[in-house]
Scaffold this motif. Sequence first.
Motif, mmCIF file in Angstrom:
data_model
loop_
_atom_site.group_PDB
_atom_site.id
_atom_site.type_symbol
_atom_site.label_atom_id
_atom_site.label_comp_id
_atom_site.label_asym_id
_atom_site.label_seq_id
_atom_site.Cartn_x
_atom_site.Cartn_y
_atom_site.Cartn_z
ATOM 1 N N MET A 34 0.803 -1.215 0.000
ATOM 2 C CA MET A 34 0.000 0.000 0.000
ATOM 3 C C MET A 34 0.846 1.280 0.000
ATOM 4 O O MET A 34 0.572 2.201 -0.791
ATOM 5 N N PRO A 35 1.888 1.414 0.847
ATOM 6 C CA PRO A 35 2.673 2.661 0.813
ATOM 7 C C PRO A 35 3.312 2.934 -0.548
ATOM 8 O O PRO A 35 3.350 4.088 -1.002
ATOM 9 N N VAL A 36 3.815 1.879 -1.207
ATOM 10 C CA VAL A 36 4.430 2.052 -2.534
ATOM 11 C C VAL A 36 3.373 2.478 -3.538
ATOM 12 O O VAL A 36 3.591 3.385 -4.359
ATOM 13 N N ARG A 37 2.222 1.820 -3.501
ATOM 14 C CA ARG A 37 1.129 2.172 -4.418
ATOM 15 C C ARG A 37 0.674 3.619 -4.185
ATOM 16 O O ARG A 37 0.348 4.332 -5.139
ATOM 17 N N TYR A 38 0.630 4.016 -2.929
ATOM 18 C CA TYR A 38 0.211 5.385 -2.608
ATOM 19 C C TYR A 38 1.191 6.398 -3.197
ATOM 20 O O TYR A 38 0.772 7.429 -3.757
ATOM 21 N N ARG A 39 2.490 6.094 -3.102
ATOM 22 C CA ARG A 39 3.491 7.007 -3.685
ATOM 23 C C ARG A 39 3.318 7.104 -5.197
ATOM 24 O O ARG A 39 3.482 8.191 -5.780
ATOM 25 N N HIS A 40 2.989 5.996 -5.848
ATOM 26 C CA HIS A 40 2.768 6.031 -7.301
ATOM 27 C C HIS A 40 1.567 6.909 -7.657
ATOM 28 O O HIS A 40 1.586 7.640 -8.660
ATOM 29 N N ILE A 41 0.516 6.845 -6.841
ATOM 30 C CA ILE A 41 -0.648 7.706 -7.081
ATOM 31 C C ILE A 41 -0.244 9.172 -6.956
ATOM 32 O O ILE A 41 -0.634 10.013 -7.787
ATOM 33 N N CYS A 42 0.533 9.494 -5.933
ATOM 34 C CA CYS A 42 0.991 10.880 -5.744
ATOM 35 C C CYS A 42 1.858 11.338 -6.915
ATOM 36 O O CYS A 42 1.758 12.496 -7.364
ATOM 37 N N GLN A 43 2.715 10.443 -7.414
ATOM 38 C CA GLN A 43 3.538 10.781 -8.578
ATOM 39 C C GLN A 43 2.675 11.028 -9.808
ATOM 40 O O GLN A 43 2.909 11.970 -10.579
ATOM 41 N N SER A 44 1.663 10.183 -9.996
ATOM 42 C CA SER A 44 0.754 10.365 -11.135
ATOM 43 C C SER A 44 0.014 11.688 -11.022
ATOM 44 O O SER A 44 -0.165 12.403 -12.026
ATOM 45 N N GLN A 52 -0.787 19.559 -17.191
ATOM 46 C CA GLN A 52 -2.062 20.227 -17.438
ATOM 47 C C GLN A 52 -3.046 19.311 -18.168
ATOM 48 O O GLN A 52 -3.695 19.706 -19.139
ATOM 49 N N TYR A 53 -3.135 18.066 -17.651
ATOM 50 C CA TYR A 53 -4.151 17.156 -18.164
ATOM 51 C C TYR A 53 -5.520 17.645 -17.714
ATOM 52 O O TYR A 53 -5.641 18.599 -16.941
ATOM 53 N N SER A 54 -6.563 16.966 -18.150
ATOM 54 C CA SER A 54 -7.932 17.434 -17.927
ATOM 55 C C SER A 54 -8.235 17.571 -16.437
ATOM 56 O O SER A 54 -7.724 16.797 -15.612
ATOM 57 N N PRO A 55 -9.068 18.550 -16.065
ATOM 58 C CA PRO A 55 -9.442 18.719 -14.654
ATOM 59 C C PRO A 55 -10.083 17.454 -14.058
ATOM 60 O O PRO A 55 -9.911 17.178 -12.877
ATOM 61 N N GLU A 56 -10.814 16.696 -14.903
ATOM 62 C CA GLU A 56 -11.466 15.482 -14.415
ATOM 63 C C GLU A 56 -10.426 14.462 -13.945
ATOM 64 O O GLU A 56 -10.582 13.834 -12.894
ATOM 65 N N LEU A 57 -9.357 14.279 -14.725
ATOM 66 C CA LEU A 57 -8.315 13.321 -14.370
ATOM 67 C C LEU A 57 -7.568 13.790 -13.123
ATOM 68 O O LEU A 57 -7.316 12.995 -12.198
ATOM 69 N N VAL A 58 -7.207 15.076 -13.088
ATOM 70 C CA VAL A 58 -6.492 15.612 -11.931
ATOM 71 C C VAL A 58 -7.344 15.467 -10.672
ATOM 72 O O VAL A 58 -6.846 15.080 -9.607
ATOM 73 N N ASP A 59 -8.661 15.749 -10.822
ATOM 74 C CA ASP A 59 -9.550 15.638 -9.664
ATOM 75 C C ASP A 59 -9.654 14.186 -9.194
ATOM 76 O O ASP A 59 -9.647 13.910 -7.987
ATOM 77 N N ASN A 62 -6.461 13.308 -7.445
ATOM 78 C CA ASN A 62 -6.406 14.024 -6.176
ATOM 79 C C ASN A 62 -7.268 13.332 -5.122
ATOM 80 O O ASN A 62 -6.861 13.190 -3.963
ATOM 81 N N GLN A 63 -8.463 12.878 -5.523
ATOM 82 C CA GLN A 63 -9.347 12.161 -4.603
ATOM 83 C C GLN A 63 -8.717 10.838 -4.157
ATOM 84 O O GLN A 63 -8.786 10.460 -2.973
ATOM 85 N N LEU A 64 -8.083 10.127 -5.104
ATOM 86 C CA LEU A 64 -7.409 8.871 -4.749
ATOM 87 C C LEU A 64 -6.272 9.129 -3.757
ATOM 88 O O LEU A 64 -6.078 8.370 -2.809
ATOM 89 N N ALA A 65 -5.521 10.223 -4.002
ATOM 90 C CA ALA A 65 -4.408 10.544 -3.110
ATOM 91 C C ALA A 65 -4.905 10.890 -1.709
ATOM 92 O O ALA A 65 -4.324 10.461 -0.704
#
Length: 319
Positions: A34-44, A52-59, A62-65
Amino acid sequence: MRQLHFEEAHAKAWQEFESFLENPKKSPFPAEEMPVRYRHICQSLALAADRQYSPELVDRLNQLALRGHHALYRNRRRESQRVLEFLLAGFPALVRAEWRLVLAASLLFFGPLLGLIAVLQAYPEFVHYLLAPEQIANFHQMYDPANRRLGSREADSSLMMFGFYIWNNIRIGFQTFAGGLLAGVGSIWFLAANGVVIGAVAGYLTQIGYLQTFWSFVAGHSSLELVAIAIAGAAGLRLGMAVISPGNRSRRAALVAAAKPAVRLMYGAAMMFLAAAFVEAFWSPLTEIPFQVKIGVGAAGWLALFSYFLLAGRAHAAH
């Protein structure tokens, strides 16, 4: 990288992470990842925002993070709670459950230690059969009443000495524990050998008149350190018993079964070694504290430790 390719490359990892957050018990990956996966989400998330990808993807990222952050630190709080519960209840209950091995290890360790303290009061020259001349000279220097600070000075600061004592204590504990794999012989040897050396030093320095400097130094941390050595030895003997007498199981299966209580004993002993190193580095060397106060604190430490192992965790076990 275009957003479409970025999403295709990471979609599976994001989906798996989301599945973990929804139901950790049915996670598509082991919980320890889980900690490694969480870091990958933060990197993404950082890459998506930077490109500057779409606001939907960033949002979404961000929610996953955010959810991952809450899950990660909630798990860490639970782990801290489990550690606290082990120290307050589980560890002393385990020591009581393994009392036969703890008693055997204590006799092997404290027997030579106390015996040599007594013998050297009548026959101080016997110390030369147990310690090298350089060792004796070093102990003279460490506990000379003229010293401003007592004990070993392997480093210039108390903090560095704390690290030195941790290393030394853990080394002794690990040797005593791991020696159990040699059918228990290694644990027996290290328990008796450490008892002989400590007893020889204590007995000799007491006999030559360094009573106040030596005992004021060791009094504060002696209960934690010495009992931890005995408990590490008991954990090693538990492994040794599995090798010698596996019963109806194979030796491998018996060792696996014995490893669970043995390792838990070592966890507790390691905490005691850590606490002993802290006291030894920051309290024990002080010469400005009166001898009577240091001995009183040391005696209180022994009483508190015996009370802890005798009483702690009984109410928890009753439930």
